[in-house]
Design a protein around this motif. Structure first.
Motif, PDB file in Angstrom:
ATOM      1  N   GLN A  89     -37.851 -18.764 -46.316  1.00 38.12           N
ATOM      2  CA  GLN A  89     -38.585 -19.633 -47.230  1.00 38.12           C
ATOM      3  C   GLN A  89     -39.119 -18.846 -48.427  1.00 38.12           C
ATOM      4  N   VAL A  90     -39.651 -17.653 -48.160  1.00 42.71           N
ATOM      5  CA  VAL A  90     -40.159 -16.824 -49.253  1.00 42.71           C
ATOM      6  C   VAL A  90     -39.012 -16.392 -50.159  1.00 42.71           C
ATOM      7  N   PRO A 131     -45.247 -10.718 -57.698  1.00 40.94           N
ATOM      8  CA  PRO A 131     -46.629 -10.667 -57.199  1.00 40.94           C
ATOM      9  C   PRO A 131     -46.781  -9.562 -56.156  1.00 40.94           C
ATOM     10  N   SER A 132     -47.975  -9.034 -56.052  1.00 41.52           N
ATOM     11  CA  SER A 132     -48.229  -8.014 -55.038  1.00 41.52           C
ATOM     12  C   SER A 132     -47.988  -8.604 -53.652  1.00 41.52           C
ATOM     13  N   LYS A 158     -48.324 -10.483 -44.466  1.00 42.53           N
ATOM     14  CA  LYS A 158     -47.833  -9.446 -45.377  1.00 42.53           C
ATOM     15  C   LYS A 158     -46.476  -8.907 -44.919  1.00 42.53           C
ATOM     16  N   ASN A 159     -46.284  -8.767 -43.597  1.00 36.26           N
ATOM     17  CA  ASN A 159     -44.985  -8.291 -43.090  1.00 36.26           C
ATOM     18  C   ASN A 159     -43.858  -9.233 -43.476  1.00 36.26           C
ATOM     19  N   ALA A 190     -48.562 -12.503 -52.792  1.00 34.59           N
ATOM     20  CA  ALA A 190     -47.452 -13.337 -52.326  1.00 34.59           C
ATOM     21  C   ALA A 190     -47.740 -13.909 -50.943  1.00 34.59           C
ATOM     22  N   ALA A 191     -48.367 -13.093 -50.093  1.00 37.93           N
ATOM     23  CA  ALA A 191     -48.700 -13.578 -48.748  1.00 37.93           C
ATOM     24  C   ALA A 191     -49.652 -14.757 -48.835  1.00 37.93           C
ATOM     25  N   SER A 192     -50.605 -14.668 -49.745  1.00 35.40           N
ATOM     26  CA  SER A 192     -51.557 -15.759 -49.922  1.00 35.40           C
ATOM     27  C   SER A 192     -50.872 -16.992 -50.514  1.00 35.40           C
ATOM     28  N   ALA A 193     -50.006 -16.773 -51.502  1.00 33.97           N
ATOM     29  CA  ALA A 193     -49.351 -17.901 -52.173  1.00 33.97           C
ATOM     30  C   ALA A 193     -48.425 -18.671 -51.238  1.00 33.97           C
TER      31      ALA A 193
END
Length: 458
Positions: A11-12, A32-33, A45-46, A37-40
């Motif tokens: 999905q990412v 994005p950092s 994070k992994n 990106a993890a938040s968005a």
């Protein structure tokens, strides 16, 4: 059919790829950092790290150590859109290739079930740390001993009694058949095979320069009188057959035919190679030549490809010790060994009980799909050969005037894979037009629409 759900990593990747393709992220622009990106995307994070690494591997993104990830000026070459089937290809090599390459959307002619039928929850667990032992050496050429012990117990449930030493592990049933052919078939030698029968076997025998002699297959098993006539006229001393949920007819050997077959085999000094790929989803008490003969003149071939995963490539041979020893030596010379990793995975699935749970679900799916498939064929006015039960296949009749090669090409132009019956005949096309259909794929409405246009039906 609905698409398989994407993983979070996919999905990412898809989200960022769309932004790059639409120009929302331009060449040289920093992504994005990891945290942002993890938040968005509301993922870990992994997950973002794995997604970014996939984008780097695809060429869309480049990594700059200490700085971050940036949109690359390179772009992956667009994937070639698969065109219709090479229309000259209606032979056995084409059918096998297309089952592996999966160019077609509608796969009625496929030999395998849909990937979704093989429960990812049961077979997709990561390798356990204990599997690291498999990398320490080549292992025994006989195969992983605990799995051979488990198989001996499974065989006993089918009334086939052997010790683990009578079981040789292989890289699937086709590897087992290849070893048997190399050991027992000389160039020019006559060999009896089911007609119709298993077309990849025919390809192996042709490579071995054997002379194939077809034995007529009836709904209740091989035609024993025809087998005797063909054996006497040709001098053949080896017969390859598929007893239960036969490929391609789906029909099974009956007990009276099994007894007559073994009686004639004794008179003719005929060795029999019995394939049983659907054994684990069929009743253990169904008649098997290996059970009646107790492996005296029968070589029994099994596999997990049809019931667990074709990708695992794990099969086996059960036979007299002198036969398994000869095949083991040939296995060492030609391939050294089979995969200890794969054999440990299969053993773990059996011993944990997950394989049996999977088989219960799979058997229910097969039964439901077979009922639906027969109804579809009945509605199309296409007769089914015999009374198939338990496997994936139905042997389906077509109108006498049907040109199977032309039908296959027209189906291919619409991304529909069918399996013309002539490919399953050792002597080639002949007789009334037939095709093998896989019940797991018959429910796709595009197949029914196509066949109504071709042959009518309700």
């Amino acid at each position: 059919m609905p698409a398989e759900p994407r993983t979070r990593v996919e999905q990412v990747v898809a989200g960022l790829t769309e932004r790059i393709d639409r120009g929302l992220l331009r060449t040289g622009e920093r992504l994005p950092s990891i945290r942002a990106a993890a938040s968005a995307f509301a993922v870990s994070k992994n997950t973002v790290v794995n997604a970014y690494e996939r984008l780097v591997a695809s060429g869309r993104v480049e990594s700059r150590p200490g700085s971050g990830f940036y949109v690359s000026g390179r772009r992956p070459a667009p994937a070639a859109t698969p065109g219709p089937v090479p229309l000259q290809a209606v032979d056995s090599v084409w059918l096998l290739r297309e089952q592996l390459n999966r160019h077609y959307d509608v796969r009625v002619g496929d030999g395998r079930p849909p990937p979704a039928w093989m429960e990812s929850s049961e077979v997709g667990r990561p390798l356990r740390p204990s599997l690291a032992a498999a990398s320490e050496s080549y292992g025994s050429p006989d195969g992983y001993l605990p799995l051979r012990r488990s198989l001996a117990l499974l065989l006993a449930e089918r009334s086939i009694h052997t010790e683990p030493g009578g079981v040789l592990l292989t890289a699937g049933a086709n590897h087992a058949l290849d070893l048997i052919i190399r050991q027992f078939v000389a160039p020019g030698e006559p060999v009896l095979v089911d007609s119709p029968g298993y077309y990849p076997l025919f390809g192996k025998l042709r490579l071995a320069k054997a002379r194939m002699v077809g034995v007529r297959r009836n709904p209740d098993g091989p035609d024993v009188a025809h087998l005797e006539a063909m054996a006497r006229s040709s001098g053949a001393r080896l017969f390859f057959t598929h007893s239960l949920a036969h490929n391609p007819t789906g029909c099974s050997l009956t007990l009276p035919v099994a007894h007559r077959l073994l009686q004639r085999a004794g008179m003719l000094d005929l060795r029999i190679v019995e394939s049983d790929p659907f054994a684990d989803v069929l009743p253990a008490a169904q008649p098997r030549l290996a059970a009646l003969d107790q492996l005296e003149r029968v070589i029994y071939v099994g596999t997990f490809a049809k019931t667990l995963s074709a990708s695992l490539r794990c099969g086996y041979v059960a036979a007299r010790p002198d036969v398994t020893e000869a095949l083991r030596d040939l296995k060492m010379v030609t391939s050294v060994n089979s995969s200890g990793f794969v054999e440990r995975i299969v053993h773990d699935l059996i011993e944990s009980g997950r394989y049996r749970r999977h088989l219960r679900r799979l058997g229910g799916r097969i039964e439901a799909a077979a009922l639906q498939g027969r109804a579809i064929l009945h509605g199309l006015g296409l007769p089914v050969f015999g009374e198939p039960r338990g496997g994936y296949y139905l042997w389906c009749g077509l109108p006498d005037a049907c040109d199977l090669d032309a039908l296959s090409r027209r189906a291919a132009s619409r991304s529909i894979l069918i399996a013309p019956g002539g490919l399953f005949l050792p002597e080639g096309a002949g007789g009334p037009p037939m095709m093998r259909v896989n019940v797991a794929h018959l429910g796709d409405p595009r197949f029914a629409r196509f066949m109504r246009e071709e042959v009518g039906g309700t």
